[in-house]
Design a protein around this motif. Structure first.
Motif, PDB file in Angstrom:
ATOM      1  N   GLU A 196     -19.851  49.003  -8.848  1.00 51.43           N
ATOM      2  CA  GLU A 196     -18.994  48.614  -7.716  1.00 51.43           C
ATOM      3  C   GLU A 196     -18.348  49.846  -7.069  1.00 51.43           C
ATOM      4  OE1 GLU A 196     -16.005  45.780  -8.850  1.00 51.43           O
ATOM      5  OE2 GLU A 196     -15.876  44.962  -6.824  1.00 51.43           O
ATOM      6  N   ASP A 197     -18.010  50.853  -7.892  1.00 57.31           N
ATOM      7  CA  ASP A 197     -17.311  52.034  -7.345  1.00 57.31           C
ATOM      8  C   ASP A 197     -18.255  53.100  -6.775  1.00 57.31           C
ATOM      9  OD1 ASP A 197     -18.323  52.998  -9.720  1.00 57.31           O
ATOM     10  OD2 ASP A 197     -16.379  53.381 -10.658  1.00 57.31           O
ATOM     11  N   GLU A 198     -19.543  52.798  -6.714  1.00 58.48           N
ATOM     12  CA  GLU A 198     -20.435  53.707  -5.970  1.00 58.48           C
ATOM     13  C   GLU A 198     -20.191  53.599  -4.461  1.00 58.48           C
ATOM     14  OE1 GLU A 198     -24.746  54.179  -7.012  1.00 58.48           O
ATOM     15  OE2 GLU A 198     -24.315  52.470  -8.301  1.00 58.48           O
ATOM     16  N   ALA A 199     -19.669  52.448  -4.045  1.00 60.42           N
ATOM     17  CA  ALA A 199     -19.485  52.201  -2.611  1.00 60.42           C
ATOM     18  C   ALA A 199     -18.039  52.443  -2.220  1.00 60.42           C
ATOM     19  CB  ALA A 199     -19.881  50.763  -2.282  1.00 60.42           C
ATOM     20  N   LYS A 200     -17.840  52.920  -0.992  1.00 60.82           N
ATOM     21  CA  LYS A 200     -16.461  53.227  -0.568  1.00 60.82           C
ATOM     22  C   LYS A 200     -15.721  52.005  -0.025  1.00 60.82           C
ATOM     23  CE  LYS A 200     -17.936  55.404   3.840  1.00 60.82           C
ATOM     24  NZ  LYS A 200     -19.399  55.252   3.649  1.00 60.82           N
ATOM     25  N   ASN A 201     -16.439  50.934   0.320  1.00 62.81           N
ATOM     26  CA  ASN A 201     -15.777  49.703   0.769  1.00 62.81           C
ATOM     27  C   ASN A 201     -16.738  48.520   0.580  1.00 62.81           C
ATOM     28  OD1 ASN A 201     -17.570  49.672   3.050  1.00 62.81           O
ATOM     29  ND2 ASN A 201     -16.221  51.174   4.030  1.00 62.81           N
ATOM     30  N   ASP A 202     -16.247  47.310   0.866  1.00 61.43           N
ATOM     31  CA  ASP A 202     -17.067  46.111   0.628  1.00 61.43           C
ATOM     32  C   ASP A 202     -18.336  46.101   1.473  1.00 61.43           C
ATOM     33  OD1 ASP A 202     -15.258  45.228  -1.217  1.00 61.43           O
ATOM     34  OD2 ASP A 202     -14.695  43.388  -0.150  1.00 61.43           O
ATOM     35  N   ALA A 203     -18.242  46.590   2.695  1.00 63.32           N
ATOM     36  CA  ALA A 203     -19.425  46.583   3.569  1.00 63.32           C
ATOM     37  C   ALA A 203     -20.510  47.477   2.976  1.00 63.32           C
ATOM     38  CB  ALA A 203     -19.045  47.054   4.973  1.00 63.32           C
ATOM     39  N   GLU A 204     -20.107  48.655   2.490  1.00 59.90           N
ATOM     40  CA  GLU A 204     -21.099  49.563   1.906  1.00 59.90           C
ATOM     41  C   GLU A 204     -21.635  48.985   0.593  1.00 59.90           C
ATOM     42  OE1 GLU A 204     -21.350  54.204   1.969  1.00 59.90           O
ATOM     43  OE2 GLU A 204     -20.264  53.630   0.161  1.00 59.90           O
ATOM     44  N   LEU A 205     -20.763  48.336  -0.162  1.00 62.60           N
ATOM     45  CA  LEU A 205     -21.198  47.711  -1.425  1.00 62.60           C
ATOM     46  C   LEU A 205     -22.267  46.648  -1.144  1.00 62.60           C
ATOM     47  CD1 LEU A 205     -20.839  47.330  -4.507  1.00 62.60           C
ATOM     48  CD2 LEU A 205     -19.036  45.650  -3.970  1.00 62.60           C
ATOM     49  N   ALA A 206     -22.013  45.805  -0.166  1.00 62.44           N
ATOM     50  CA  ALA A 206     -22.978  44.745   0.181  1.00 62.44           C
ATOM     51  C   ALA A 206     -24.315  45.364   0.581  1.00 62.44           C
ATOM     52  CB  ALA A 206     -22.419  43.888   1.319  1.00 62.44           C
ATOM     53  N   TRP A 207     -24.249  46.419   1.377  1.00 60.71           N
ATOM     54  CA  TRP A 207     -25.472  47.114   1.812  1.00 60.71           C
ATOM     55  C   TRP A 207     -26.211  47.696   0.605  1.00 60.71           C
ATOM     56  CZ3 TRP A 207     -26.651  52.270   1.068  1.00 60.71           C
ATOM     57  CH2 TRP A 207     -27.842  52.706   1.670  1.00 60.71           C
ATOM     58  N   LEU A 208     -25.458  48.340  -0.293  1.00 59.36           N
ATOM     59  CA  LEU A 208     -26.083  49.017  -1.442  1.00 59.36           C
ATOM     60  C   LEU A 208     -26.707  48.007  -2.409  1.00 59.36           C
ATOM     61  CD1 LEU A 208     -26.637  51.714  -2.841  1.00 59.36           C
ATOM     62  CD2 LEU A 208     -24.368  51.557  -3.903  1.00 59.36           C
ATOM     63  N   LEU A 209     -26.015  46.891  -2.633  1.00 63.42           N
ATOM     64  CA  LEU A 209     -26.555  45.848  -3.515  1.00 63.42           C
ATOM     65  C   LEU A 209     -27.896  45.358  -2.976  1.00 63.42           C
ATOM     66  CD1 LEU A 209     -23.197  43.991  -4.166  1.00 63.42           C
ATOM     67  CD2 LEU A 209     -24.687  44.861  -5.979  1.00 63.42           C
ATOM     68  N   GLU A 210     -27.986  45.195  -1.663  1.00 66.29           N
ATOM     69  CA  GLU A 210     -29.235  44.723  -1.062  1.00 66.29           C
ATOM     70  C   GLU A 210     -30.290  45.821  -1.064  1.00 66.29           C
ATOM     71  OE1 GLU A 210     -28.944  42.666   2.661  1.00 66.29           O
ATOM     72  OE2 GLU A 210     -31.124  42.620   2.893  1.00 66.29           O
ATOM     73  N   GLN A 211     -29.927  47.008  -0.628  1.00 65.91           N
ATOM     74  CA  GLN A 211     -30.904  48.082  -0.453  1.00 65.91           C
ATOM     75  C   GLN A 211     -31.510  48.528  -1.782  1.00 65.91           C
ATOM     76  OE1 GLN A 211     -31.922  48.831   2.495  1.00 65.91           O
ATOM     77  NE2 GLN A 211     -33.380  50.398   1.798  1.00 65.91           N
ATOM     78  N   ARG A 212     -30.665  48.719  -2.800  1.00 66.02           N
ATOM     79  CA  ARG A 212     -31.197  49.169  -4.099  1.00 66.02           C
ATOM     80  C   ARG A 212     -32.106  48.099  -4.700  1.00 66.02           C
ATOM     81  NH1 ARG A 212     -27.017  51.956  -7.765  1.00 66.02           N
ATOM     82  NH2 ARG A 212     -27.427  53.575  -6.211  1.00 66.02           N
ATOM     83  N   THR A 213     -31.691  46.836  -4.552  1.00 62.41           N
ATOM     84  CA  THR A 213     -32.514  45.744  -5.070  1.00 62.41           C
ATOM     85  C   THR A 213     -33.876  45.726  -4.391  1.00 62.41           C
ATOM     86  OG1 THR A 213     -30.547  44.413  -5.530  1.00 62.41           O
ATOM     87  CG2 THR A 213     -32.647  43.239  -5.364  1.00 62.41           C
ATOM     88  N   ARG A 214     -33.877  45.852  -3.066  1.00 63.37           N
ATOM     89  CA  ARG A 214     -35.153  45.815  -2.331  1.00 63.37           C
ATOM     90  C   ARG A 214     -36.047  46.993  -2.713  1.00 63.37           C
ATOM     91  NH1 ARG A 214     -35.606  41.998   1.567  1.00 63.37           N
ATOM     92  NH2 ARG A 214     -33.683  40.965   2.228  1.00 63.37           N
ATOM     93  N   GLU A 215     -35.471  48.175  -2.839  1.00 64.35           N
ATOM     94  CA  GLU A 215     -36.296  49.349  -3.171  1.00 64.35           C
ATOM     95  C   GLU A 215     -36.873  49.244  -4.583  1.00 64.35           C
ATOM     96  OE1 GLU A 215     -34.938  53.245  -1.905  1.00 64.35           O
ATOM     97  OE2 GLU A 215     -33.701  52.330  -0.357  1.00 64.35           O
ATOM     98  N   HIS A 216     -36.087  48.712  -5.517  1.00 60.69           N
ATOM     99  CA  HIS A 216     -36.627  48.532  -6.868  1.00 60.69           C
ATOM    100  C   HIS A 216     -37.660  47.393  -6.909  1.00 60.69           C
ATOM    101  CE1 HIS A 216     -35.015  51.497  -9.538  1.00 60.69           C
ATOM    102  NE2 HIS A 216     -33.739  51.191  -9.325  1.00 60.69           N
TER     103      HIS A 216
END
Ligand code: RDL
Ligand code: RDL
Ligand code: RDL
Length: 153
Positions: free
Chosen positions: A99-119
């Motif tokens: 959760e603390d990889e992202a600087k805010n909720d918007a970035e967290l939501a993006w990262l959760l989606e992007q990392r999942t898709r790339e994996h």
């Protein structure tokens, strides 16, 4: 071929839905999904997908929180996931977004989606076109944020 997807209710985005959407863009393999409360429940969920649902590979999707106890929890979950891989001789691709990889909720939501898709793409390549993974060897791939790239340009 059967791909397992295990995700959690603890995560702050629907990681399983992102994974399934991406997998379906690249493969017609059957997908079996299960959702558990948190990351510590992923190892046995993944092992059951392999042993009982006959999955060839599994994505274990989770979001460790930012607190110290969450980090310990994530480390324990990781060890369990590795143990399940060794017990079953199958890959379980661990997709964790702290959760603390992202600087805010918007970035967290993006990262959760992007990392999942790339994996999810990694999973399809590992399962169906492993030589395509070898072509990416040593290229500094990352999932979510930008790739690091090779050290020698
Ligand atoms: O087996 C029930 C719970 O113990 C299990 O779901 C845990 O994974 C839940 N959980 C914690 O207890 C915790 O302290 C989680 C986290 N932190 C966390 O950071 N991320 C989780 N679960 O997905
Ligand atoms: O199963 C998929 C990933 O979890 C797995 O490939 C990890 O080894 C990827 N990874 C991390 O998640 C991470 O936080 C790696 C590193 N750090 C790292 O420092 N070096 C890696 N992988 O090779
Ligand atoms: O180099 C910057 C990041 O890649 C680094 O901070 C990683 O540790 C972040 N990260 C995780 O913490 C993790 O649990 C990554 C993964 N999983 C992952 O699967 N892929 C990543 N980073 O690229």
């Amino acid at each position: 071929m059967i791909i397992g997807v295990a995700d959690t209710t603890f995560a702050r985005a629907n990681m399983g839905a992102f994974a399934i959407d991406e997998l379906k863009r690249h493969t017609s393999a059957r997908i079996v999904r299960v959702t558990v409360p948190g990351v510590k429940d992923l190892p046995v969920a993944a092992k059951k997908l392999i042993e009982e649902e006959k999955c060839d590979i599994v994505m274990a999707l989770g979001m460790p929180g930012g607190k110290d106890q969450d980090k310990v929890c994530a480390h324990e979950a990781s060890q369990g996931i590795m143990m399940a891989q060794l017990m079953t001789n199958r890959h379980i691709i661990e997709v964790f977004v702290h959760e603390d990889e992202a600087k805010n909720d918007a970035e967290l939501a993006w990262l959760l989606e992007q990392r999942t898709r790339e994996h999810a793409v990694n999973v399809v390549l590992m399962l169906t076109r492993p030589q395509e993974m070898t072509k990416l060897s040593g290229t500094g791939q990352r999932q979510g944020f930008a790739d690091a790239g090779p050290a020698r340009k």
